[in-house]
Design a protein around this motif. Sequence first.
Motif, PDB file in Angstrom:
ATOM      1  N   ASN A 155      -5.023 -59.348 -27.352  1.00  0.00           N
ATOM      2  CA  ASN A 155      -3.852 -59.431 -26.488  1.00  0.00           C
ATOM      3  C   ASN A 155      -4.178 -59.038 -25.063  1.00  0.00           C
ATOM      4  O   ASN A 155      -3.786 -59.703 -24.111  1.00  0.00           O
ATOM      5  CB  ASN A 155      -2.762 -58.503 -27.024  1.00  0.00           C
ATOM      6  N   SER A 184      -4.246 -61.963 -31.691  1.00  0.00           N
ATOM      7  CA  SER A 184      -3.152 -62.204 -30.744  1.00  0.00           C
ATOM      8  C   SER A 184      -2.089 -63.105 -31.366  1.00  0.00           C
ATOM      9  O   SER A 184      -0.896 -62.950 -31.102  1.00  0.00           O
ATOM     10  CB  SER A 184      -3.685 -62.806 -29.443  1.00  0.00           C
ATOM     11  N   ASP A 241       1.800 -62.132 -31.507  1.00  0.00           N
ATOM     12  CA  ASP A 241       2.787 -63.086 -30.975  1.00  0.00           C
ATOM     13  C   ASP A 241       3.812 -63.448 -32.048  1.00  0.00           C
ATOM     14  O   ASP A 241       5.017 -63.516 -31.777  1.00  0.00           O
ATOM     15  CB  ASP A 241       2.085 -64.365 -30.487  1.00  0.00           C
ATOM     16  N   LYS A 267       6.402 -60.954 -32.399  1.00  0.00           N
ATOM     17  CA  LYS A 267       7.390 -60.997 -31.318  1.00  0.00           C
ATOM     18  C   LYS A 267       8.332 -62.182 -31.482  1.00  0.00           C
ATOM     19  O   LYS A 267       9.497 -62.123 -31.089  1.00  0.00           O
ATOM     20  CB  LYS A 267       6.674 -61.064 -29.966  1.00  0.00           C
TER      21      LYS A 267
END
Lengths: 308, 311, 336
Positions: free
Chosen positions: B252, B261, B265, B268
């Motif tokens: 990240n 990453s 992601d 999120k």
Amino acid sequence: MPQDTQNIDALFKPAAARPDDKEKISRESVTAFQDSWRRLRQNKAAIISLVILVIMLLLAIIGPWIGHHNYYDTDYGAVYQKPNADHWFGTDKFGRDQWARIWEGTRISLLIAVLAAALDLVIGVAYGAVSALLGGRTDNVMQRIIEILTGIPSLIIIILLMMVMKPGIITIMIAMSITGWVNMARLVRAHIMKLKSQEFVLAARTLGTSTSRIIWKHLIPNTIGIIVINTMFTIPSAIFTEAFLSFIGLGLQSPMSSLGVLINDGFASLNTQAYLLLYPSIVIVLIMVTFNILGDGLRDALDPRMRK
Amino acid sequence: MKRYIGIRIIYLILTLFIISTVTFFLMKALPGTPFDEEKLAQLPQEQKQMIYASYGLDKPVFTQYVNYIKNVAKGDLGTSFFYTGQKVKDIISSRLFPSALIGLQAVLLGLAIGMILGIVAAYRHNTGWDYATMIIAVLGVSIPNFVLAALLQYFVGLKWGLLPVAFWESYPSSILPSIALCVGVIALIARFVRTEMLEVLDQDYVTTAKAKGLGTMRIMFQHVIRNSLISVITILGPIVVNLLTGSLVIENIFGIPGIGSLFVDSIKMNDYSTIMGITIFYSAFYVLVMLVVDLLYGLVDPRIRLASGKG
Amino acid sequence: MNSLLEVTDLQVSFYTYAGEVQAVRDVSFSLGKGETLAIVGESGSGKSVTSKSIMRLLAKSAKIKNGSIRFEGKELASLPEKQMQNIRGKDISMIFQDPMTSLNPTMTIGKQITEVLRKHQNMGRDAAAKRAVELLNQVGIPNPEKRLKQYPHQLSGGMRQRVVIAIALACNPKVIIADEPTTALDVTIQAQILELMNRLQDQMGTSIILITHDLGVVANMASRVAVMYAGKIVETGTVDEIFYESRHPYTWGLLASMPKLHEKSDELQAIPGTPPDLSDPPKGCPFAARCPYAMEICYEQMPSYTEHTGTHRAACWLQDSRAPKVERPLAAGGER
């Protein structure tokens, strides 16, 4: 010289019994605790770490009150201020005082870590002790469960749990402990198993000592060492996990403060305001380093055979 | 030996099954849906049903669970909620290379430096070399890897402009993240090798070797270092964990299009199927490494090799 | 008898955090060609430290403070490490106490034997392997070719000790130091190993320093005996002199504590008390505190050696003309 010869001649007579001499040990005896403490005191790095840790702890408790501001008040007139006489560690993008936020954050991080370590300790010691003391089929089943749990990468589970639960001090602590106790349980079980087969325990048993007395007088005192040492290493790893969760956005949320939250905020403005990342980083590194050195020192002090 | 591997594989499957189950129900317990709630609310009921149906979300939870496990067993990790229409399996494999490259570089570098440091520290026990190694080891386990990554990025990348700070452009892009990842590995290995070697140096067979009149270097390489390094295999498990964890944040920070990453992601974005897919992928990887470690150890150490050969 | 190895006034100390521990204090002895010298004493008496000093295999915390170790005219105490390596395993070799731990667990038996041959005899791989087979035959290991490819844990304790002996014999050394070679073995195996060592010594004329606490082993093997107590040699003499003419009360105690098969006795005799703490050694005789015959002088001054024959001497104030006459007790071979 005749005088001397006379004296020496006089010494050729049976000596009076000197019963003390036979059993005399020229060094004074010390208890195990005194001995450990003496060894720890000789370890300069460990003592310095202890002092730094105590200072950090004091600052975490009183730090927020000795500055000029509290940790949550925003002040849009004073955003991104470099460290100065009013804001000792500067301010963040909302004009919040970094000094107060860092020590508040340290306190929260330490609180989470200590609570998580305590929970690991209680569950782990109970599980390990029950498994080792009952033995047989129970032990077998309990060990299979542990074997499966250790096969799971714990951080992934913690992340999933944090997604489900509302972020907060208690939830982080629970998420970390759900997998964290396994290590302690294994250590405690292995240690008690080893003790159980050792001669001094067998000797106590042969002499007719009751089971509960063996547990309280022999097994528990001899297990405390590894429990303390393991806890000393659990705390920094819990501090790391909390910071890690906050850094990927799953830990505490602003305006709450923790070292992870601060590092995350600091990283966001790294290009322009490096001090926002620097100070919390220094604090977290200091805490982790001192805990690890102190843990090493304690291990050497409590178990000199492991000393390297 | 065959029996032992068989039992280990049963455990492996059991572990993966438990992880899949836990992951599935945790995802089901999540508040909210992966869809944009506001837009979804505006859609007519029928269209909403269609979207749910296309992801199999209209069926009872238990049916969904059975289907999911069946698919996972077949190697199908489902379809992404976020990258519409893409198979999770394909997304993961398209992101595999950067993660593998950085991870491998970090392991090799960490092994090499860590072993050298550990050996030198033990050989020169209680000297400046030893203390320096111990300091490196303590710092290495104490500095959180994301703090280290951020500092590297700030100083080496931004201030001094020596290496690319972010994004996956050319080979140099992999250097800083690899360094950030390998520091923890160096610390783990240096410490372990040092302890292990000090222990071996105390063994009677080292005295035997000395009594044979062998030279110091020969004793070190033939008897001491060989025997100390054998057990390094046993800490490959913790090292893999260290790398997986590290890759989540470091990819990240440096903007690397890897699995780490992707995972963060997906968290999120509430992309459930991708989260579940990566969780299972990571777990399978970890469990496999642990199995390989066990088998390798048996191969390298004659005591274990022969003991299990008989049984 | 011309002497091969001559140890004079050897002092060895360990430096621990509790201070200096004087493990070996002014030890002198010599070893003739083809002779077996037994060094006897209880644990902590300094006998192992003495043997390790000769090989210069002391731990880092230990130091030869004083004294000389002359081997064929060479001074070993100050010999550079490189030259010492050419003596170890070739001229002087060693057999260790515990065959379970003294072989490298991850190296084949063959490799462990051949590496010493290749180092000192400049042998090639094949020549060394052939010699290793010979050696294993010599120490009575059946199936040597197969054993060469095996690892230590595949052999029994007795077999492993035979391998350790084969390694020690490999280069036809002039001196073999055997540090409690049978202590860790079963009694039946002990006898076999002792017999093997006796036979090999007859064949090869090697000198042996035998470190032991077991007087039974001494009677079987040794020609001369040195009795050590608290870092000092308190009495030395031929086997007969020590077993039948001993002069030192500690030797009497050792002899009396030896279980005897043919004599009916209700209890084993032990020497009461414990050896002194060598980080603060007493100024007089170290045995005084445990000695049933102790006099005032014993606590004040260390006695010097009294020579009885050319080979027999003891350090005890009882040998002084001014001391009261003490009869050697029956259990220690005294006159009936």
